[in-house]
Design a protein around this motif. Structure first.
Motif, PDB file in Angstrom:
ATOM      1  N   GLU A 117       0.842  -1.195   0.000  1.00  0.00           N
ATOM      2  CA  GLU A 117       0.000   0.000   0.000  1.00  0.00           C
ATOM      3  C   GLU A 117       0.877   1.243   0.000  1.00  0.00           C
ATOM      4  N   LEU A 118       0.283   2.370  -0.360  1.00  0.00           N
ATOM      5  CA  LEU A 118       1.029   3.596  -0.616  1.00  0.00           C
ATOM      6  C   LEU A 118       1.863   4.052   0.581  1.00  0.00           C
ATOM      7  N   PHE A 119       1.291   3.989   1.767  1.00  0.00           N
ATOM      8  CA  PHE A 119       1.976   4.538   2.936  1.00  0.00           C
ATOM      9  C   PHE A 119       2.527   3.436   3.844  1.00  0.00           C
ATOM     10  N   ASP A 120       2.963   2.341   3.240  1.00  0.00           N
ATOM     11  CA  ASP A 120       3.548   1.254   4.020  1.00  0.00           C
ATOM     12  C   ASP A 120       4.786   1.730   4.777  1.00  0.00           C
ATOM     13  N   GLU A 121       4.901   1.277   6.011  1.00  0.00           N
ATOM     14  CA  GLU A 121       6.065   1.564   6.845  1.00  0.00           C
ATOM     15  C   GLU A 121       6.556   0.244   7.419  1.00  0.00           C
ATOM     16  N   PRO A 122       7.728  -0.233   7.003  1.00  0.00           N
ATOM     17  CA  PRO A 122       8.207  -1.547   7.426  1.00  0.00           C
ATOM     18  C   PRO A 122       8.156  -1.731   8.939  1.00  0.00           C
ATOM     19  N   GLY A 123       7.560  -2.858   9.342  1.00  0.00           N
ATOM     20  CA  GLY A 123       7.492  -3.206  10.750  1.00  0.00           C
ATOM     21  C   GLY A 123       6.316  -2.632  11.496  1.00  0.00           C
ATOM     22  N   PHE A 124       5.646  -1.646  10.910  1.00  0.00           N
ATOM     23  CA  PHE A 124       4.510  -1.009  11.569  1.00  0.00           C
ATOM     24  C   PHE A 124       3.226  -1.182  10.762  1.00  0.00           C
ATOM     25  N   ASN A 125       3.330  -0.956   9.475  1.00  0.00           N
ATOM     26  CA  ASN A 125       2.184  -1.160   8.591  1.00  0.00           C
ATOM     27  C   ASN A 125       2.727  -1.589   7.237  1.00  0.00           C
ATOM     28  N   ASP A 126       2.749  -2.883   7.000  1.00  0.00           N
ATOM     29  CA  ASP A 126       3.255  -3.413   5.740  1.00  0.00           C
ATOM     30  C   ASP A 126       2.560  -4.730   5.452  1.00  0.00           C
ATOM     31  N   VAL A 127       2.997  -5.417   4.404  1.00  0.00           N
ATOM     32  CA  VAL A 127       2.314  -6.649   4.019  1.00  0.00           C
ATOM     33  C   VAL A 127       2.378  -7.697   5.125  1.00  0.00           C
ATOM     34  N   TYR A 128       3.422  -7.681   5.932  1.00  0.00           N
ATOM     35  CA  TYR A 128       3.582  -8.694   6.978  1.00  0.00           C
ATOM     36  C   TYR A 128       2.702  -8.393   8.198  1.00  0.00           C
ATOM     37  N   THR A 129       2.658  -7.141   8.598  1.00  0.00           N
ATOM     38  CA  THR A 129       1.807  -6.803   9.738  1.00  0.00           C
ATOM     39  C   THR A 129       0.332  -6.964   9.381  1.00  0.00           C
ATOM     40  N   ARG A 130      -0.030  -6.641   8.135  1.00  0.00           N
ATOM     41  CA  ARG A 130      -1.423  -6.854   7.719  1.00  0.00           C
ATOM     42  C   ARG A 130      -1.747  -8.337   7.657  1.00  0.00           C
ATOM     43  N   ALA A 131      -0.791  -9.158   7.226  1.00  0.00           N
ATOM     44  CA  ALA A 131      -1.011 -10.605   7.195  1.00  0.00           C
ATOM     45  C   ALA A 131      -1.285 -11.127   8.599  1.00  0.00           C
ATOM     46  N   ALA A 132      -0.479 -10.694   9.574  1.00  0.00           N
ATOM     47  CA  ALA A 132      -0.673 -11.131  10.955  1.00  0.00           C
ATOM     48  C   ALA A 132      -2.021 -10.656  11.487  1.00  0.00           C
ATOM     49  N   ARG A 133      -2.383  -9.411  11.164  1.00  0.00           N
ATOM     50  CA  ARG A 133      -3.668  -8.864  11.611  1.00  0.00           C
ATOM     51  C   ARG A 133      -4.829  -9.658  11.035  1.00  0.00           C
ATOM     52  N   ASP A 134      -4.817  -9.908   9.734  1.00  0.00           N
ATOM     53  CA  ASP A 134      -5.914 -10.635   9.101  1.00  0.00           C
ATOM     54  C   ASP A 134      -5.986 -12.067   9.606  1.00  0.00           C
ATOM     55  N   PHE A 135      -4.837 -12.706   9.767  1.00  0.00           N
ATOM     56  CA  PHE A 135      -4.815 -14.082  10.246  1.00  0.00           C
ATOM     57  C   PHE A 135      -5.451 -14.184  11.632  1.00  0.00           C
ATOM     58  N   ALA A 136      -5.087 -13.262  12.527  1.00  0.00           N
ATOM     59  CA  ALA A 136      -5.666 -13.265  13.872  1.00  0.00           C
ATOM     60  C   ALA A 136      -7.162 -12.994  13.831  1.00  0.00           C
ATOM     61  N   GLU A 137      -7.581 -12.068  12.994  1.00  0.00           N
ATOM     62  CA  GLU A 137      -8.999 -11.725  12.907  1.00  0.00           C
ATOM     63  C   GLU A 137      -9.817 -12.881  12.335  1.00  0.00           C
ATOM     64  N   TRP A 138      -9.303 -13.539  11.325  1.00  0.00           N
ATOM     65  CA  TRP A 138     -10.032 -14.665  10.735  1.00  0.00           C
ATOM     66  C   TRP A 138     -10.193 -15.803  11.745  1.00  0.00           C
ATOM     67  N   ARG A 139      -9.206 -15.980  12.609  1.00  0.00           N
ATOM     68  CA  ARG A 139      -9.327 -17.009  13.650  1.00  0.00           C
ATOM     69  C   ARG A 139     -10.382 -16.600  14.668  1.00  0.00           C
ATOM     70  N   ARG A 140     -10.362 -15.354  15.079  1.00  0.00           N
ATOM     71  CA  ARG A 140     -11.353 -14.876  16.064  1.00  0.00           C
ATOM     72  C   ARG A 140     -12.765 -14.967  15.507  1.00  0.00           C
ATOM     73  N   ALA A 141     -12.915 -14.673  14.223  1.00  0.00           N
ATOM     74  CA  ALA A 141     -14.246 -14.666  13.608  1.00  0.00           C
ATOM     75  C   ALA A 141     -14.734 -16.061  13.231  1.00  0.00           C
ATOM     76  N   GLY A 142     -13.897 -17.069  13.388  1.00  0.00           N
ATOM     77  CA  GLY A 142     -14.305 -18.430  13.046  1.00  0.00           C
ATOM     78  C   GLY A 142     -14.190 -18.756  11.574  1.00  0.00           C
ATOM     79  N   ILE A 143     -13.612 -17.867  10.787  1.00  0.00           N
ATOM     80  CA  ILE A 143     -13.385 -18.173   9.370  1.00  0.00           C
ATOM     81  C   ILE A 143     -12.409 -19.343   9.262  1.00  0.00           C
ATOM     82  N   LEU A 144     -11.424 -19.343  10.153  1.00  0.00           N
ATOM     83  CA  LEU A 144     -10.501 -20.458  10.286  1.00  0.00           C
ATOM     84  C   LEU A 144     -10.785 -21.152  11.605  1.00  0.00           C
ATOM     85  N   ALA A 145     -11.036 -22.443  11.533  1.00  0.00           N
ATOM     86  CA  ALA A 145     -11.371 -23.220  12.728  1.00  0.00           C
ATOM     87  C   ALA A 145     -10.360 -24.339  12.917  1.00  0.00           C
ATOM     88  N   GLN A 146     -10.021 -24.610  14.175  1.00  0.00           N
ATOM     89  CA  GLN A 146      -9.011 -25.622  14.471  1.00  0.00           C
ATOM     90  C   GLN A 146      -9.650 -26.990  14.679  1.00  0.00           C
TER      91      GLN A 146
END
Length: 443
Positions: free
Chosen positions: A55-84
């Motif tokens: 994204e345009l205003f990516d800042e490594p380590g704070f807001n980038d493809v990796y931090t968004r991946a971690a955020r989405d992964f955690a959210e999908w688990r909380r929402a039950g999109i991913l179930a264990q």
């Protein structure tokens, strides 16, 4: 030797999403067009984690493809999109496909998904067959550190003429848990196996096996580096072999998710990867051919299209490849004595490989492309489709293309178990393993 483990996989909740909307090809096989298509298919498509868009205003380590991946992964688990999964399990994995370039040849490839313990190559349990590059490993390590999860399977080969796994896992007629047809028309079917007796038989059957990495060298070495980074100072005996439980890794990072495929079971397809060369600074076709004559018999080849060139190459006995130039096409057949003399520092099994001869005697020798330039692809592109390789020359985007034969399973086995490596992009196993069928979360 090889240690495998069942695991409590995270899986997409099929009551909330359709599997065909969320699974992807492996990250390194996703083109920009495929990436966009996956983004549009679902807000829960795995591409958003394994190959997110910058994204345009990516800042490594704070807001980038990796931090968004971690955020989405955690959210999908909380929402039950991913179930264990409730219990540790493995997954039988079947792929049905048509062989690219054939008239209508269909094959079935069987394997199973489980955790595999990570080993240094020096332990002679896991063997590589290709070199790796630093940049892809750095990217995957950043993602692994951010998400602490493995989203795709490493593709591992083993040998078992007795077909133990195939007889256990694919003798029934039950309906699969997941069935998906990908964008290449490949059918992927998954069955969950949680029976401890079946799992223990497979664990025992794999104990004497050696493994070859078919696909996933960069991810394997990334996982191994992370395992060393996270290794505890000591491991209690109870962790190594817990009583009254299914087997588990000594610590979560010590294993990665793998698909194990038996080399002796049939169904394997290795496609060639053609070489396209550019930036030769005005060398003419005659000059290029003259530089290759000391090592190869050169014969003009007439063909109406790329398919005919491939058919003629396939029918050629021995080591050979076809050079596609703007003024004509030529079959290059090795002069055995000249090649043996030029490559005398290499083992015989390597000297006989088409791609070793192409890289050493043509790309590096005749065309003076340095190994560094080859690694960084400054003068070289790798292309699966012969037609695309020919078209790049016709369009003036390349000086010359080399159409190659595929490496055989026997050649791969011999080189890998000898502890040697082939040139990069020597093998293209088809079809690929889908990412998102199962996920191994370390937490």
């Amino acid at each position: 030797m090889a240690r495998i483990y069942p695991f409590r996989a995270l899986r997409y909740n099929t009551t909330l999403v359709r599997p065909e909307d969320v699974v992807t090809q492996p990250y390194d096989k996703i083109s920009p067009a495929m990436q966009q298509a996956y983004y549009q298919r679902s807000v829960y498509n795995l591409v958003r984690i394994i190959l997110g868009l910058p994204e345009l205003f990516d800042e490594p380590g704070f807001n980038d493809v990796y931090t968004r991946a971690a955020r989405d992964f955690a959210e999908w688990r909380r929402a039950g999109i991913l179930a264990q999964e409730k219990d540790p399990c493995i997954f039988a994995y079947e792929q049905r496909y048509s062989v690219p370039g054939s008239a209508d040849e269909k094959r079935v490839r069987h394997g199973f998904i489980a955790l595999g313990e990570l080993h240094d190559y020096s332990q002679s349990i896991v063997f590589r067959h290709e070199q790796t590059l630093a940049k892809p490993k750095s990217d995957r390590l950043n993602l692994l550190r951010a998400t602490r999860a493995h989203f795709g399977q490493l593709f591992m080969l083993y040998s078992d003429p007795g077909l133990t796994a195939e007889k256990i896992l694919f003798s029934g007629t039950s309906s699969p848990d997941i069935e998906v047809t990908d964008e290449f028309g490949v059918s992927h079917r998954i069955w969950k196996v949680s029976d401890t007796g079946t799992i223990n038989i497979l664990v025992g059957a794999m104990e004497d096996k050696k493994l070859i990495i078919a696909d996933g060298h960069h991810r394997y070495e990334t996982a191994l580096a992370y395992a060393k980074e996270r290794a505890p100072e000591s491991i209690a005996p109870s962790q190594r072999n817990p009583s009254n439980t299914t087997p588990q890794p000594p610590y979560p990072e010590a294993a990665a998710m793998m698909t194990f495929v038996n080399m002796d079971a049939g169904g394997l397809t290795i496609l060639p990867t053609h070489r396209v060369v550019f930036g030769l600074n005005g060398l003419s076709t005659d000059q290029i051919l003259d530089r290759m004559r000391p090592f190869f018999e050169i014969e003009p080849v007439k063909a109406t299209d790329a398919g005919e060139l491939v058919r003629q190459l396939s029918a050629t006995q021995g080591t050979a490849f076809i050079a596609v130039t703007r003024t004509g096409n030529y079959r290059l057949s090795a002069k055995p004595d000249a090649v043996a003399s030029a490559l005398e520092g290499l083992p015989e099994r390597q000297r006989k490989l088409d791609l070793v001869q192409l890289h050493a005697l043509v790309l590096e020798g005749a065309l003076s492309i340095t190994p560094e330039a080859i690694r960084e692809q400054r003068n070289l592109r790798y292309v699966r489709e012969a037609g695309e390789a020919v078209e790049q020359v016709s369009r003036g985007e390349a000086d010359i293309a080399f159409l190659t034969k595929p490496v055989t399973v026997e050649q791969l086995r011999e080189v890998a178990f000898a502890g040697e490596v082939m040139p990069q992009k020597s093998t293209d196993f088809y079809p690929k393993l889908l990412s998102g069928l199962a996920i191994y979360a370390l937490d």
